[in-house]
Design a protein around this motif. Structure first.
Motif, short mmCIF file in Angstrom:
data_model
loop_
_atom_site.label_atom_id
_atom_site.label_comp_id
_atom_site.label_asym_id
_atom_site.label_seq_id
_atom_site.Cartn_x
_atom_site.Cartn_y
_atom_site.Cartn_z
N SER A 1 0.83 -1.21 0.00
CA SER A 1 0.00 0.00 0.00
C SER A 1 0.86 1.25 0.00
CB SER A 1 -0.92 0.01 1.23
OG SER A 1 -1.73 -1.14 1.27
N GLY A 2 1.97 1.21 0.72
CA GLY A 2 2.83 2.37 0.82
C GLY A 2 3.46 2.74 -0.50
N ASN A 3 3.89 1.73 -1.27
CA ASN A 3 4.51 2.00 -2.56
C ASN A 3 3.49 2.55 -3.55
OD1 ASN A 3 5.64 0.91 -5.43
ND2 ASN A 3 7.31 1.30 -3.99
N ILE A 4 2.28 2.02 -3.51
CA ILE A 4 1.22 2.54 -4.38
C ILE A 4 0.92 4.00 -4.03
CG2 ILE A 4 -1.24 2.39 -4.92
CD1 ILE A 4 -0.99 -0.65 -4.73
N ALA A 5 0.79 4.29 -2.74
CA ALA A 5 0.50 5.66 -2.30
C ALA A 5 1.62 6.61 -2.71
CB ALA A 5 0.29 5.70 -0.78
N LEU A 6 2.86 6.17 -2.52
CA LEU A 6 4.01 7.01 -2.88
C LEU A 6 4.00 7.36 -4.37
CD1 LEU A 6 6.86 8.24 -2.37
CD2 LEU A 6 7.78 5.95 -2.82
N LYS A 7 3.80 6.35 -5.22
CA LYS A 7 3.83 6.60 -6.65
C LYS A 7 2.63 7.42 -7.12
CE LYS A 7 6.80 2.68 -7.64
NZ LYS A 7 6.93 1.30 -8.14
N ALA A 8 1.49 7.25 -6.45
CA ALA A 8 0.32 8.06 -6.78
C ALA A 8 0.58 9.53 -6.44
CB ALA A 8 -0.91 7.55 -6.03
N ILE A 9 1.20 9.78 -5.30
CA ILE A 9 1.52 11.15 -4.90
C ILE A 9 2.56 11.76 -5.84
CG2 ILE A 9 2.62 12.52 -3.07
CD1 ILE A 9 1.29 10.58 -1.06
N GLU A 10 3.60 11.00 -6.17
CA GLU A 10 4.62 11.50 -7.09
C GLU A 10 4.03 11.77 -8.47
OE1 GLU A 10 8.69 9.42 -5.32
OE2 GLU A 10 7.61 8.44 -6.95
N GLY A 11 3.15 10.89 -8.93
CA GLY A 11 2.51 11.08 -10.22
C GLY A 11 1.61 12.30 -10.25
N THR A 12 0.89 12.51 -9.16
CA THR A 12 0.03 13.69 -9.07
C THR A 12 0.85 14.97 -9.10
OG1 THR A 12 -1.61 12.45 -7.79
CG2 THR A 12 -1.73 14.85 -7.68
N ALA A 13 1.99 14.96 -8.41
CA ALA A 13 2.86 16.15 -8.40
C ALA A 13 3.36 16.45 -9.82
CB ALA A 13 4.04 15.92 -7.46
N ARG A 14 3.77 15.41 -10.54
CA ARG A 14 4.22 15.62 -11.92
C ARG A 14 3.07 16.09 -12.80
NH1 ARG A 14 7.27 10.89 -10.79
NH2 ARG A 14 5.68 9.58 -11.74
N PHE A 15 1.88 15.54 -12.58
CA PHE A 15 0.71 15.94 -13.36
C PHE A 15 0.40 17.42 -13.16
CE2 PHE A 15 -3.94 16.64 -13.19
CZ PHE A 15 -4.24 16.45 -14.52
N VAL A 16 0.41 17.88 -11.92
CA VAL A 16 0.14 19.28 -11.63
C VAL A 16 1.19 20.18 -12.27
CG1 VAL A 16 0.02 21.01 -9.79
CG2 VAL A 16 -1.12 18.81 -9.50
N THR A 17 2.46 19.78 -12.14
CA THR A 17 3.55 20.56 -12.74
C THR A 17 3.41 20.65 -14.25
OG1 THR A 17 5.03 19.89 -10.94
CG2 THR A 17 6.04 20.78 -12.92
N ASP A 18 3.13 19.54 -14.90
CA ASP A 18 2.99 19.52 -16.36
C ASP A 18 1.75 20.29 -16.81
OD1 ASP A 18 5.26 17.99 -16.49
OD2 ASP A 18 4.22 16.09 -16.79
N LEU A 19 0.69 20.19 -16.02
CA LEU A 19 -0.53 20.91 -16.35
C LEU A 19 -0.32 22.42 -16.30
CD1 LEU A 19 -3.52 20.22 -17.02
CD2 LEU A 19 -4.02 20.54 -14.59
#
Length: 358
Positions: A235-253
């Protein structure tokens, strides 16, 4: 105060020797007491040191040309531990030649070799990978496990909570960090039997330097309402990658939005101070340095894509843990936890999945 040397796996990571050496040099400029054992190809390390002459007197080179590949299976990496830069850096900690090791290489191989060489501390069943993630508040949140153990029982989670709290107290000088278990809801009836058993044990524990506040949902991890989030590695690895992906998504957006028209570009210039603050806050290099807690030695995992500033942060984390003797702190907290605390509930429930959301 003189610190034990820090072993640097100079060959690990996406950017190689120059970035690892530059990161160590940046860390040493802030703390000139740091000493290093640089493990890797001697010719390449010496070339990198030419750009950082102040590092020469603080560094020794251990020549090694063999590297653990990023996609190499841990079982194969273990067999080559005596010939690879990663394995030799870990062995330097095992032999007492260094107090800590930092690597940006293969995470699975680093964990497997570290666990085999250093073993887990008395009272710890499994080591956990702990990392820092940004929040809305001044300090990052400590989260563990981030991938070392995909399946955990209640006893493991309690031990993770103790280790995470000790780590948080060292990094941020907390007296009693707020600790919560990651769950699908905050109500006591939510989640698996394993989570509820761990929560019960932590609620009933006395003498621990932490505030156990029950459960936290994943959307609250970065709100600054909790200091330590505890979960299994899956669960921790999934949460970590979801948070990192969201951060990249916001930055790219934002990047797309600000370049879509002339008016948007003007708007970017006006709002640039705010966007620069956002970029700095979301930059993973500012939160770099995962720690394998629960081993008889300090092993720090730098992100493979970290730049020199990120590597410097990972080196600083290892030094902070050495200064504050993380293993002694964890051992002291474990002594406060009764050995039989989980025995009755764990034996009756095992690793049951419970009934999930209710």
């Amino acid at each position: 105060m003189s610190l034990p040397r820090i072993a640097i796996d100079a060959m690990g990571g996406d950017h190689g020797v120059r970035t690892m050496v530059e990161g160590a040099a940046i860390a040493r400029r802030a703390h000139d007491k740091f000493k290093f054992l640089l493990v890797g190809d001697e010719t390449r390390i010496k070339a990198a040191l030419d750009e950082h002459p102040a590092m020469r007197g603080a560094s020794e080179i251990l020549h090694c040309e063999d590297v653990v590949a990023g996609d190499e299976k841990p079982s194969r990496a273990i067999r080559r531990a005596k010939t690879t830069s990663m394995g030799l850096a870990i062995n330097a900690v095992k032999e007492g030649d260094c107090g800590a090791a930092v690597s940006a290489g293969n995470t699975g191989a680093l964990m497997a070799m570290s666990k085999l060489a250093l073993r887990t501390m008395p009272g710890i069943d499994r080591p956990a990978l702990a990392g820092l993630m940004p929040t809305l508040e001044e300090h990052d949140v400590v989260m563990l496990d981030l991938g070392a153990n995909t399946d955990c029982d209640a006893r493991n989670l309690v031990q993770f909570a103790i280790m995470g709290a000790a780590y948080s107290r060292i990094i941020y000088d907390y007296d009693a960090p707020r600790v919560r278990l990651l769950n699908i809801g905050t109500e006591d009836i939510k989640g698996t039997d394993t989570l509820r058993d761990a929560a019960s044990a932590l609620q009933n524990a006395t003498g621990l330097d932490m505030q156990f506040d029950g459960f936290v949902e994943s959307d609250k991890i970065n709100r600054g309402e909790v200091d330590v989030v505890v979960t299994d590695g899956f669960s921790g690895n999934i949460a970590l990658k979801a948070i990192e992906g969201t951060a990249r998504f916001v930055t790219d957006l934002l990047k797309t939005a600000f370049t879509s028209s002339l008016r948007s570009k003007i708007g970017f210039l006006v709002s640039r101070p705010a966007t620069e603050l956002l970029r700095h806050h979301l930059d993973p290099n500012n939160h770099n340095g995962g720690v394998f807690l629960g081993l008889n030695g300090v092993i720090v995992k730098s992100h493979g894509s970290a730049n020199a500033k990120g590597v410097a942060n990972a080196v600083a984390v290892s030094a902070r843990l050495l200064e504050n003797d993380i293993t002694r702190r964890i051992a002291a907290d474990l002594s406060e936890l009764g050995e039989d605390m989980l025995k009755e509930r764990a034996s009756s429930n095992g690793n049951g999945n419970g009934d999930g959301a209710k």
